[in-house]
Design a protein around this motif. Structure first.
Motif, mmCIF file in Angstrom:
data_model
loop_
_atom_site.group_PDB
_atom_site.id
_atom_site.type_symbol
_atom_site.label_atom_id
_atom_site.label_comp_id
_atom_site.label_asym_id
_atom_site.label_seq_id
_atom_site.Cartn_x
_atom_site.Cartn_y
_atom_site.Cartn_z
ATOM 1 N N ALA A 159 27.162 15.196 -14.653
ATOM 2 C CA ALA A 159 26.613 16.549 -14.521
ATOM 3 C C ALA A 159 27.733 17.586 -14.519
ATOM 4 O O ALA A 159 27.607 18.654 -15.125
ATOM 5 C CB ALA A 159 25.790 16.657 -13.242
ATOM 6 N N HIS A 163 28.281 20.596 -17.223
ATOM 7 C CA HIS A 163 28.417 21.980 -16.759
ATOM 8 C C HIS A 163 29.735 22.583 -17.242
ATOM 9 O O HIS A 163 29.791 23.747 -17.660
ATOM 10 C CB HIS A 163 28.347 22.015 -15.235
ATOM 11 C CG HIS A 163 28.559 23.373 -14.648
ATOM 12 N ND1 HIS A 163 27.682 24.417 -14.842
ATOM 13 C CD2 HIS A 163 29.561 23.874 -13.879
ATOM 14 C CE1 HIS A 163 28.127 25.497 -14.203
ATOM 15 N NE2 HIS A 163 29.272 25.186 -13.624
ATOM 16 N N THR A 574 28.651 20.103 -7.342
ATOM 17 C CA THR A 574 27.959 20.088 -8.639
ATOM 18 C C THR A 574 26.451 20.171 -8.459
ATOM 19 O O THR A 574 25.776 20.942 -9.152
ATOM 20 C CB THR A 574 28.335 18.824 -9.425
ATOM 21 O OG1 THR A 574 29.755 18.791 -9.605
ATOM 22 C CG2 THR A 574 27.652 18.809 -10.784
ATOM 23 N N GLN A 578 23.998 23.122 -9.714
ATOM 24 C CA GLN A 578 22.857 22.834 -10.587
ATOM 25 C C GLN A 578 21.571 23.428 -10.013
ATOM 26 O O GLN A 578 20.763 23.996 -10.749
ATOM 27 C CB GLN A 578 22.707 21.329 -10.777
ATOM 28 C CG GLN A 578 23.716 20.724 -11.720
ATOM 29 C CD GLN A 578 23.474 19.237 -11.910
ATOM 30 O OE1 GLN A 578 23.296 18.497 -10.942
ATOM 31 N NE2 GLN A 578 23.463 18.787 -13.146
ATOM 32 N N SER A 582 19.434 26.440 -11.764
ATOM 33 C CA SER A 582 18.076 26.148 -12.225
ATOM 34 C C SER A 582 17.067 27.211 -11.803
ATOM 35 O O SER A 582 15.925 27.209 -12.272
ATOM 36 C CB SER A 582 17.633 24.774 -11.713
ATOM 37 O OG SER A 582 17.593 24.758 -10.294
#
Length: 678
Positions: A159, A163, A574, A578, A582
């Motif tokens: 992830a 990113h 992370t 995220q 979102s």
């Protein structure tokens, strides 16, 4: 001085297959240490006992103390680093060569219409990094399928890599910062790649205990001083170099060939420079080899931007620590603190602190502000407000005793207040404010996103800065009646001081005039005449201020969340990022500028229930981690229970909770989202 060639005698009758872990296919001497290897034909120089600055070089890497470029001492925490591949074995066009490519100036695609050199990585280079992501993701799919329910660190790293590549694709960066983010993405891939080799190849070999495997010379390998680790890694086929003093070399040690030590050849040691001007990266750590040094190398710069730079370096137990030989002499280096903190004398001159925490009032104050910041001023240039946010601002308990003192969060403004941007009454000043902002906004967005200032600007500093562009344009001969010899800062000099306050010294080297009065600036890829900004079109002004409302909300929400759930951000940044990203549509995260300007139905303010739910659900999830969550927000949102009434209730509760919580920690009203301009 004696060397291995004079101290050891080769046995011409030996065969490599006969060697045990503590024998020497090759042996060399470094200082008072003897370094042997049972499975390699060379011995790299050990860079461990010297005090070294951890500071990125001209290629964004850390030279010989970088575990991604040169073998380091073994550490149980970073055991997979022994499986990092050697770049020399993967030249272009091998797919893995992207893990080491260094961007050139031609790979930097400048964003047009900008007063500062900011841009993104060229699309073909982004595709190269994306190929590494696809390679890593594909490799771990089956492995992850067999480990359902386990939150392995490898999942987080995938992830993070995704990113990081999106950042290079979507975020405005200076060329200097681009190096660091490219290197960060490459190192993330190498961590993933080496982790899978360690788990799928090395660990099973060690567990089997069936003799030594053929060495994989493509792996980086490691130094160690522990005989048990030496034996295990030898069985796994990992390149190893066993470090001992002469007193521990047995008389019956088998030696195939004594050699001279191998020194570095193609590792960059120069500092980053632009033209003839050196712009070195910050020193993030200084110390000898071991766990702490490798920890800082692996985290690079991008992984620590949200942490307090003045905090102590965490200590951790490790098996990597060599004892410093009594006869070894550390190389000259600035003395670090007991915690291993980087020396200060080599650091860049710190930016001024226009809104320093220790200088802030003990009680919230809006001195110098004549307007009520809890509601929008009447202006045709501001977008329509949103009912829920309006109500939350009105009903917020503004009792100063509720505010947490002293302030912990920087209560300065991440972006200029929209009302401040459009505050000037004189057309030429309004023109200067808007043109100055549009000409430097991308650079500032990048600063806030990944390299925030020590303290964010106060409204007065924003006012001074936005007015400085026009002042600098009009700088010329001394006005009538003013003695040109009189001491004092000129307007242009004042502008440079403000620039240093906001952007630091480095930007001044590349800075030119913000705008030309008869020229053009850009907004959302559209060219805008500077002259038209003296009386800006209503729709354009509303779009500019709408974006400012959004950007301010994004980053104030980020900083508040980092403060309220700081342990989560420390443990898993992370996942926290995220979740935060979102809440908002698009791939650009919080920065927005690279996304097309939205038409309608944006994020949580979508006109349809099915459009609202995904974003509102994430906002709800983020707020639920905070303390004192209202009971209405405790119930999960599902498609089954989500109707118009539920949507209104949750919106009302969430906005009120956010505004009240923000006030308690910032001591001022938040900047909140507004409706899209019609």
């Amino acid at each position: 001085m004696p060397n291995a060639l004079t101290m050891f005698k080769a046995d011409p009758d030996l065969r490599a297959l006969w060697l045990q872990s503590f024998d020497a296919y090759a042996v060399t001497v470094q200082g008072n240490l003897v370094i042997t290897t049972p499975n390699m034909d060379f011995v790299p120089q050990l860079h461990h006992f010297e005090e070294e600055n951890i500071q990125a070089h001209a290629d964004g890497r850390f030279g010989v103390v970088d575990c991604f470029q040169w073998p380091q001492a073994y550490d149980n925490i970073f055991c997979n680093s022994v499986c990092i591949p050697h770049r020399e074995l993967y030249p272009s066009p091998h797919p893995l060569h992207w893990a080491w490519f260094t961007p050139k100036q031609k790979d930097f695609k400048a964003i047009p219409g900008n007063s500062f050199p900011v841009g993104t990585l060229a699309s073909d280079k982004v595709e190269g990094l994306e190929s590494l992501l696809n390679m890593a993701d594909k490799r771990i799919q089956d492995w992850r399928a067999n480990r359902q329910g386990k939150n392995d660190i490898i999942v987080t790293r995938i992830a993070s890599l995704r990113h990081g590549i999106l950042r290079l694709k979507k975020h405005p960066l200076t060329f200097r910062d681009l190096f660091i983010f490219v290197t960060d993405a490459q190192c993330l891939f190498l961590k993933i790649h080496s982790f899978m080799d360690w788990v799928l190849i090395s660990q099973p070999r060690i567990s089997s205990g069936i003799g030594a495997n053929t060495v994989n010379s493509a792996w980086m390998g490691t130094f160690m001083h522990d005989s048990d680790i030496c034996n295990k890694l030898h069985m796994a086929g990992i390149p190893i170099w066993y470090v001992r003093t002469m007193a521990y070399i047995p008389a019956n040690m088998k030696v195939m060939k004594p050699i001279l030590i191998t020194h570095l050849d193609d590792i960059v040691i120069s500092m980053y420079a632009e033209g003839n001007k050196i712009h070195p990266y910050d020193i993030i750590y200084c110390g000898q080899g071991g766990h702490q040094r490798q920890l800082h190398v692996c985290h690079l710069y991008g992984g620590t931007t949200f942490k307090n730079p003045d905090g102590p370096v965490a200590s951790s137990a490790s098996t990597s620590s060599f004892s410093t030989p009594s006869s070894s002499t550390p190389a000259p280096c600035s003395q670090p603190s007991a915690a291993g903190k980087a020396p200060q004398k080599n650091q860049k001159k710190p930016r001024q602190q226009p809104y320093a925490r220790e200088a802030r009032p003990t009680q919230p104050s809006q001195s110098g502000e004549s307007r009520d910041k809890w509601k929008d001023p009447e202006s045709p240039y501001l977008p329509p407000s949103i009912l829920h946010w309006d109500d939350a601002l009105k009903t917020c308990t503004k009792d100063l005793s509720c505010v947490h003192m002293p302030y912990v969060i920087d209560r300065g403004y991440r972006f200029p207040e929209p009302a401040l941007l459009l505050g000037p009454k004189l057309p030429e000043r309004l023109q200067g404010y808007i043109a100055t902002w549009l000409s430097c906004c991308l650079l500032w967005i990048g600063q806030v996103d990944h390299n925030p200032p020590h303290n964010y600007p106060s409204p007065q500093l924003w006012r001074n800065f936005l007015g400085s562009g026009l002042t600098g344009q009009s700088q010329g001969a001394a006005p009538k009646g003013k003695d040109p010899k009189k001491k004092g800062l000129t307007a242009a000099e004042k502008q440079r001081v403000l620039m240093r306050d906001l952007f630091g010294d480095d930007v001044l080297e590349t800075h030119r005039d913000f705008f030309v009065p008869e020229g053009l600036v850009e907004f959302c890829s559209d060219q805008v005449s500077v002259a038209s900004l003296a009386n800006p079109p209503r729709h354009l002004a509303q779009r500019i201020t709408w974006e400012l409302y959004e950007l301010s909300f994004h980053y104030e929400l980020r900083d508040l969340d980092r403060h309220l759930v700081h342990k989560r951000w420390e443990d898993d940044p992370t996942s926290c990022e995220q979740l935060l990203h979102s809440i908002f549509p698009g791939e650009a995260g919080l920065v927005m500028w690279s996304e097309p300007f939205p038409g309608d139905n944006y994020s949580m303010w979508n006109n349809t229930l099915i459009g609202v739910l995904p974003y509102l659900e994430k906002f709800w999830e983020l707020l639920c981690a905070w303390n004192d969550v209202p009971p209405l927000l405790v119930v999960p949102l599902t498609p089954e229970n989500f109707n118009n009434t539920k949507c209104w209730e949750v919106m009302h509760a969430a906005t009120a909770f956010y505004v009240q919580t923000f006030f308690r920690h910032f001591g001022r009203p938040p900047i909140v989202p507004h409706s899209l301009p019609l």
